[in-house]
Design an enzyme around this catalytic site. Structure first.
Site, PDB file in Angstrom:
ATOM      1  N   HIS B 123      -2.598   9.546  -4.660  1.00 22.69           N
ATOM      2  CA  HIS B 123      -3.786   8.886  -4.499  1.00 22.69           C
ATOM      3  C   HIS B 123      -4.842  10.002  -4.089  1.00 22.69           C
ATOM      4  O   HIS B 123      -4.700  11.151  -4.114  1.00 22.69           O
ATOM      5  CB  HIS B 123      -3.671   8.376  -2.829  1.00 22.69           C
ATOM      6  CG  HIS B 123      -4.600   7.375  -2.382  1.00 22.69           C
ATOM      7  ND1 HIS B 123      -5.653   8.042  -1.738  1.00 22.69           N
ATOM      8  CD2 HIS B 123      -4.822   6.225  -1.886  1.00 22.69           C
ATOM      9  CE1 HIS B 123      -6.370   6.915  -1.192  1.00 22.69           C
ATOM     10  NE2 HIS B 123      -5.948   5.745  -1.471  1.00 22.69           N
ATOM     11  N   ASP B 200       3.164  12.839   1.536  1.00 21.14           N
ATOM     12  CA  ASP B 200       2.118  11.893   1.773  1.00 21.14           C
ATOM     13  C   ASP B 200       3.193  10.748   2.064  1.00 21.14           C
ATOM     14  O   ASP B 200       3.403  10.031   1.174  1.00 21.14           O
ATOM     15  CB  ASP B 200       1.174  11.844   0.731  1.00 21.14           C
ATOM     16  CG  ASP B 200       0.096  10.613   0.998  1.00 21.14           C
ATOM     17  OD1 ASP B 200       0.531   9.554   1.880  1.00 21.14           O
ATOM     18  OD2 ASP B 200      -0.598  10.064   0.081  1.00 21.14           O
ATOM     19  N   GLN B 203       2.445   5.377   2.505  1.00 20.51           N
ATOM     20  CA  GLN B 203       2.868   4.144   1.710  1.00 20.51           C
ATOM     21  C   GLN B 203       4.455   3.806   1.936  1.00 20.51           C
ATOM     22  O   GLN B 203       4.978   2.830   2.199  1.00 20.51           O
ATOM     23  CB  GLN B 203       2.595   4.029   0.097  1.00 20.51           C
ATOM     24  CG  GLN B 203       2.392   2.611  -0.118  1.00 20.51           C
ATOM     25  CD  GLN B 203       1.573   2.020   0.292  1.00 20.51           C
ATOM     26  OE1 GLN B 203       1.793   0.934   0.724  1.00 20.51           O
ATOM     27  NE2 GLN B 203       0.049   2.551   0.170  1.00 20.51           N
ATOM     28  N   LYS B 226      -1.262   1.061   8.293  1.00 14.38           N
ATOM     29  CA  LYS B 226      -0.112   0.456   7.262  1.00 14.38           C
ATOM     30  C   LYS B 226       1.234   0.319   7.838  1.00 14.38           C
ATOM     31  O   LYS B 226       2.132  -0.013   7.133  1.00 14.38           O
ATOM     32  CB  LYS B 226       0.181   1.667   6.215  1.00 14.38           C
ATOM     33  CG  LYS B 226      -1.253   1.880   5.195  1.00 14.38           C
ATOM     34  CD  LYS B 226      -1.032   2.392   3.869  1.00 14.38           C
ATOM     35  CE  LYS B 226      -2.125   3.193   3.578  1.00 14.38           C
ATOM     36  NZ  LYS B 226      -3.064   2.264   2.801  1.00 14.38           N
ATOM     37  N   CYS B 364      -7.460   3.800  -6.144  1.00 15.58           N
ATOM     38  CA  CYS B 364      -7.718   5.091  -5.545  1.00 15.58           C
ATOM     39  C   CYS B 364      -6.761   6.054  -6.316  1.00 15.58           C
ATOM     40  O   CYS B 364      -6.419   7.043  -5.748  1.00 15.58           O
ATOM     41  CB  CYS B 364      -7.673   5.339  -4.115  1.00 15.58           C
ATOM     42  SG  CYS B 364      -9.050   4.348  -3.248  1.00 15.58           S
TER      43      CYS B 364
END
Lengths: 141, 406
Positions: B123, B200, B203, B226, B364
């Protein structure tokens, strides 16, 4: 026809599609298909409208005191909306374009496409058209 | 355990509405998840009952607010299986967490000629902070390539690793394609050359179990929104010895021990990284989101989401002219697709008219889209409150897109 007469004409056409989103979008898609593609030489980076999810090009020229707009998009619905904006704003004097109040978009229920979100950059297109008009107006003086 | 999805749906008030006269089908969960009533109530209760600034006041409200704020830290600690609460830093989200690491660890420990490795799947929030660091410090960004299925090519990653590698920052799960990366292998191989690793988890955190100790990861970043939590709140997990070695990120109140005009000493972990009045209400409410997830059970959630993904993949692939983008063997419930001859934005507009919310565009991840040679995709992403009937509605919606646009 004046800008407002052209807007009223579009509003009248869309009255047929009240409560019929499919009919409405079929009509917009058809407008997209009917818009002649912009010549490749005008599909330049400078002519790209920033802030649209699909690439939208706008080209302008000034002839006999009138601003002539041409446009195109990769997405067919956007191209239909571009076609409507061209119908309304192209072939008018810079002053008329600068003073235009585009009420037709709200009247035909397409405000969401003018929203200031990153995906719906038609507001940027209107702004760019007015910027061209302003530039040509200063040429006249 | 078989989940009662109807009951779960009732926990999310936003789902009970119509868009354009059609029942809302919310398939944009990879962008943000909806919030259960317990989270919404927690925000309301905080502002109605015990809003106060934390850590300093000695009055009743301040103590209650501080206790609730710190209770979230304990819950996050167990959610990630961190070693101590000092390792849990509250941030504004994943982007903020990554910027914090690039701006402190990066600026102090990464120098000219050093190399940072990211992947093609990243991202923008895991690309730009490192590019900014490289511009400032003269370090070099290396990119792990992917195959056509949307999976990281591990052999290529190994080739990039060298003693020059100082940092590896890779996404756990691709937001655009759903690919689950083999992060344990990625972490171990980075450590073998002495590099530190940030994962990261924006998600991944809603779909996968995360055990930072088992992973031996140096930094892990996630966003509350999220995970059924509020927006504007996130977490940075960092190993204690690294956080201690890092300089503070922002200066201000809360992060200091003592201030004179000559010199300031900084607060202990985790407060050293939490300057200013934090996002108290959202932090407090995030605990309720994590408890909500724990109550349903992450394994149960993952199993149900996998069923949704399998069903959707089969149904969507049977549509003529539709291509699923991202066919990794290990995926979460994200399905990206393109339709032959139809721009993703047109897909999104016509689906929206039918009350179906998907994301369209580049998600993105512009460099990833360039690698795949497409301008963007339409992406449907599923959460535990979605149903098989909603996937049927998506299929019908796509057929309508084809009818109108072909």
């Amino acid at each position: 026809m004046t800008i407002n007469e052209l807007q009223d004409e579009i509003i009248e056409e869309f009255e047929l599609f009240e409560d019929d989103w499919e009919g409405k979008y079929e009509y917009i898609i058809d407008l997209g298909k009917k818009l002649a593609p912009l010549a490749e030489e005008f599909k330049t980076d400078e002519n790209i409208i920033k802030g649209c999810q699909s690439v939208v090009w706008l080209n302008a020229r000034f002839e006999n005191g009138l601003v002539i707009f041409e446009g195109d998009s990769q997405a067919i619905i956007v191209k239909g909306l571009v076609n409507m904006l061209l119908k309304v704003l192209s072939n008018h004097s810079p002053t008329e374009i600068l003073n235009a109040d585009l009420y037709f978009i709200e009247k035909i229920g397409l405000t969401s496409h003018l929203a200031q979100t990153r995906s719906n950059g038609l507001a940027s297109m209107v702004k760019q058209m007015k910027t061209y008009a302003l530039a040509y107006q200063s040429l006249e003086k | 355990m078989k989940l009662d999805i109807n009951k779960i749906r009732h926990d999310f008030p936003i789902l009970e509405q119509s868009i354009n006269g059609k029942k809302l089908v919310y398939f944009d969960n990879a962008a943000t998840t909806q919030k259960p009533s317990v989270v919404i109530e927690a925000l309301k209760n905080y502002y109605e009952g015990y809003n106060a600034n934390i850590h300093r006041g000695i009055h009743h409200l301040a103590e209650k607010a501080t206790a609730a704020f710190e209770a979230t830290r304990k819950t996050v600690k167990s959610f990630l299986n961190a070693n101590s609460i000092e390792e849990i830093i509250f941030t504004y989200g994943t982007t903020d967490s990554i910027n914090l690491v690039a701006g402190t660890y990066g600026r102090k420990f990464i120098n000219a000629g050093d190399e940072i490795i990211i992947s093609t799947l990243e991202h923008h929030s895991n690309i730009v902070p490192w590019q900014m660091l490289c511009e400032e410090k003269g370090c070099i960004l290396k990119i792990i390539p992917i195959n056509d299925e949307g999976e990281i090519i591990l052999e290529e990653y190994e080739k990039l690793l060298s003693p020059k590698t100082k940092f590896v920052s890779v996404v756990h799960v691709s937001n655009a394609l759903g690919t689950i990366n083999p992060i344990k292998t990625i972490i171990d191989k980075a450590h073998a050359v002495g590099a530190k690793v940030l994962i990261d988890g924006a998600q991944a955190s809603s779909h996968l179990d995360i055990d930072v100790q088992a992973l031996d990861v140096d930094f892990y970043a996630l966003s509350a929104h999220k995970l059924f939590g509020p927006t504007g709140m996130g977490v940075l997990y960092g190993k204690k010895e690294l956080l201690e070695a890092m300089p503070p990120y922002r200066g201000g109140g809360e992060m200091i021990k003592e201030v004179t005009f000559e010199k300031t000493t900084y607060a202990d972990l985790p407060y050293k990284f939490e300057a200013g009045t934090p996002n108290i209400a959202d932090v407090v409410a995030f605990k309720f989101a994590l408890d909500y997830i724990q109550n349903i059970g992450k394994t149960n959630i993952a199993a149900y989401e996998n069923e949704l993904l399998a069903y959707a993949t089969e149904k969507l692939e049977s549509i003529e002219g539709l291509t699923v983008i991202g066919k990794a063997k290990e995926k979460v419930s994200v399905i990206s697709f393109v339709l032959e001859g139809i721009h993703p934005q047109d897909i999104g507009i016509i689906l929206d008219q039918q009350g179906i919310a998907v994301r369209t565009g580049h998600h993105c991840t512009q460099p990833l889209m360039q690698r795949l040679g497409i301008p963007g995709t339409a992406r449907a992403s599923f959460s535990v409150y979605n149903t098989f009937e909603e996937i049927d509605a998506l299929v019908a919606g796509i057929l309508k897109v084809k009818k109108l646009l072909s």
